[in-house]
Design a protein around this motif. Structure first.
Motif, short mmCIF file in Angstrom:
data_model
loop_
_atom_site.label_atom_id
_atom_site.label_comp_id
_atom_site.label_asym_id
_atom_site.label_seq_id
_atom_site.Cartn_x
_atom_site.Cartn_y
_atom_site.Cartn_z
N TRP A 143 -9.63 -0.36 4.18
CA TRP A 143 -8.22 -0.65 3.71
C TRP A 143 -7.74 -1.88 3.99
O TRP A 143 -7.05 -2.77 3.31
CB TRP A 143 -7.49 0.40 4.72
N VAL B 240 -5.12 0.19 -3.58
CA VAL B 240 -5.60 -0.10 -2.27
C VAL B 240 -5.95 1.42 -1.69
O VAL B 240 -5.10 2.23 -1.55
CB VAL B 240 -4.46 -0.53 -1.28
N LEU C 50 -6.41 -4.86 1.41
CA LEU C 50 -5.13 -5.46 1.41
C LEU C 50 -5.36 -7.01 1.19
O LEU C 50 -4.37 -7.75 0.36
CB LEU C 50 -4.58 -5.21 2.78
N HIS D 44 -6.59 4.72 0.68
CA HIS D 44 -5.86 5.13 1.59
C HIS D 44 -6.55 5.06 3.09
O HIS D 44 -7.65 4.82 3.31
CB HIS D 44 -5.56 6.71 1.75
N ALA E 287 -1.05 -2.06 -5.76
CA ALA E 287 -1.13 -1.73 -4.49
C ALA E 287 -1.78 -0.48 -4.35
O ALA E 287 -2.01 0.05 -3.59
CB ALA E 287 0.13 -1.94 -3.47
N ASN F 155 0.90 -1.06 0.05
CA ASN F 155 0.23 -0.04 -0.08
C ASN F 155 0.99 1.29 0.11
O ASN F 155 2.17 1.09 0.25
CB ASN F 155 -1.19 0.10 1.27
#
Length: 302
Positions: free
Chosen positions: A151, A216, A155, A218, A213, A79
């Motif tokens: 988030w 992804v 992931l 924030h 990534a 991320n």
């Protein structure tokens, strides 16, 4: 295929554990203020080539590939955090321009980085140009739980391979993808960009030069009060460039409007606005000559 008029060179600079890829046109001179160009999300530094070719003046130009884009590899990252872009830029400027100010231009995500950085380090910026960098919808503290959950869920999807970027059988396939996304982009520019936006693998496919990534979301909320305080600390004359085709409605679904953006940027002390006709969000691709003229005039006469 498009023929570049001004040749750049690739340099790799050690920045914060990364080998940062930087595209450079021209060289330093006592009478030149360096011009730093920051690209947007899922883009690369080479994307500015059309504007660089159209500039009337022989600028010393520095354009990095952000971490996880282009040739700045971040294979271990899962991320990305906005403050890292600010620190990366600060380190890059220490390397290329340790003394004296710069002109700073940023597109989209790069425009947001440029605005925030100009509020943090106002003494480093002589002129600031924001190309379609609108910021994000305001948030409330009560949204924190959902944001963290989103988030973490993203992931997991990333590590399961559910967010991988598409690969293409040919470079022409990449070019077609670029033209599908931006219908104003001609085949000549698309075929040139495709060779910088993607890279051929050992298996003969073309892989987009972007870490998945970046998809992804924030983890942290967008704090409007903090952003506006930083906007208010900008001292450089600032040019906000907007394209005729307004894209915020499509992106934010009413959560953040162009009218709200205009209200926000009123706190920037020395602000000018410019609009580019017959252009969408990728204004540097759609109207490079018009944009180059705006930049040249602003840097010389504001």
């Amino acid at each position: 295929m498009y023929q570049a008029q001004r040749t750049s060179r690739s340099e790799f600079v050690p920045i914060r554990t990364l080998q940062y890829h930087v595209r450079v046109w021209g060289g330093p001179a006592p009478d030149k203020t360096p011009l730093v160009l920051l690209h947007g999300w899922m883009d690369v530094a080479a994307s500015y080539q059309f504007v660089v070719d159209a500039l009337n003046h022989n600028h010393y130009i520095i354009a990095p590939d952000w971490r996880g884009f282009g040739l700045t590899a971040t294979t271990e990252a899962d991320n990305f955090w906005f403050p890292d872009y600010l620190a990366d830029l600060d380190f890059l400027l220490d390397h290329y321009v340790p003394h004296g100010p710069i002109h700073l231009v940023g597109h989209s995500m790069g425009g947001n980085v440029a605005m925030i950085y100009a509020g943090i380090r106002p003494e480093r910026i002589r002129r600031l140009v924001n190309l379609e960098g609108f910021g994000m919808p305001a948030t409330r503290p009560t949204q924190a739980s959902g944001r963290y959950a989103s988030w973490m869920d993203s992931l997991k999807k990333l590590h399961q391979g559910d967010m991988d970027l598409s690969a293409y059988d040919t470079v022409e396939g990449v070019a077609n993808r670029l033209m599908k996304t931006n219908t104003r982009l001609g085949a000549d520019k698309a075929n040139w960009l495709a060779r910088h936006w993607a890279q051929e693998t050992v298996h003969g496919q073309w892989r987009i030069l972007g870490n998945p990534a970046h998809k992804v979301p924030h983890a942290m909320l967008y704090r409007l009060e903090e952003v506006q305080a930083l906007y208010g600390a900008i001292t450089a004359p600032t040019l906000m460039v907007e394209a005729e085709d307004e894209s915020m409605t499509q992106w934010f679904k009413g959560k953040f409007t162009l009218k709200e953006h205009h209200e926000r940027i009123k706190v920037v002390p020395n602000l000018k606005m410019a609009h580019v006709a017959d252009a969408g969000h990728m204004v540097h691709h759609d109207q490079p000559q018009v944009l180059a003229s705006l930049i040249d005039d602003f840097l010389l006469n504001s």
